[in-house]
Design a protein around this motif. Structure first.
Motif: not given
Length: 224
Positions: A128-129, A140-142, A147-148, A160-162
């Protein structure tokens, strides 16, 4: 329902580990005090008794932290093995968010309503992100995902942070035993997965009580 219950129990067991370690530390300090106050023991005897008590504490401590790390790994494994895909429900939510954003009527509440439909579904939230990265900010998804992305700067893009990094950090908090960081990470874990373990509720009640006692002492001039 059963999956949520199992995750709640697993998360609660990590909270329980923190409580158990705190109790073991208190028991060790009590044992040290008893040894120090034992007039029948020589200095050498006291040293030997303390070493034995510390050895017994270490056995229990290592057993508790081992179980905590195993429970962290269980939740990490659950996240990595979730089913995901471009379901019609996911596509609909993405289109709704885009429509609301394009018409300048997307609010935090409306965004939350759509994201909450996939709460705890890390892989679907990642999809979705990605589908919405040109519509709303990545940040907005944090609070919904493990992940982030790193913060980009003038000469590099965000990376990208797994999601596994979140759990690696938790294990590191156990290895270096930081109770405050563990509580913080557990709070974030249960929020993201939509869990509410009894152990977490008990901890929140304890913190509330401590804050009330501190405030009362402050108002009565006990604290300077």
């Amino acid at each position: 329902m059963e999956e949520t219950l199992n995750l709640t129990i697993t998360s609660g067991n990590i909270y329980k580990g923190i409580i158990d370690i705190r109790e073991q530390k208190q028991l060790l300090q009590q044992k040290y005090s008893e040894i120090n106050n034992n007039t029948r023991l020589s200095q050498q005897g006291k040293t030997e008794e303390k070493e034995y008590a510390k050895k017994e504490f270490s056995k229990k401590y290592n057993s508790i932290t081992k179980e905590m790390k195993e429970n962290i790994e269980k939740i990490n494994s659950h996240i990595l093995h979730q089913k995901y895909g471009l379901s019609q429900g996911l596509k609909n939510s993405v289109e709704i968010i885009k429509l609301l954003k394009n018409n300048n009527i997307l609010t935090e509440r409306l965004l939350k309503n759509e994201i909450d439909k996939f709460k705890g579904q890390e892989m679907n939230l990642i999809l979705m992100r990605e589908l919405l990265k040109d519509t709303i900010t990545l940040e907005a998804f944090d609070k919904y995902t493990f992940s982030g992305y790193t913060k980009g700067d003038f000469d590099s893009n965000p990376k990208f942070i797994d999601p596994t990094q979140y759990f690696k950090d938790m294990i590191n908090f156990v290895d270096n035993y930081d109770e405050n960081l563990l509580y913080y990470a557990l709070d974030g874990l249960e929020n993201r997965l939509g869990l509410e373990s009894q152990e977490r509720l008990a901890h929140m009640e304890e913190v509330k009580k401590q804050n009330e006692e501190y405030q009362t002492a402050l108002e009565n001039g006990i604290l300077i």
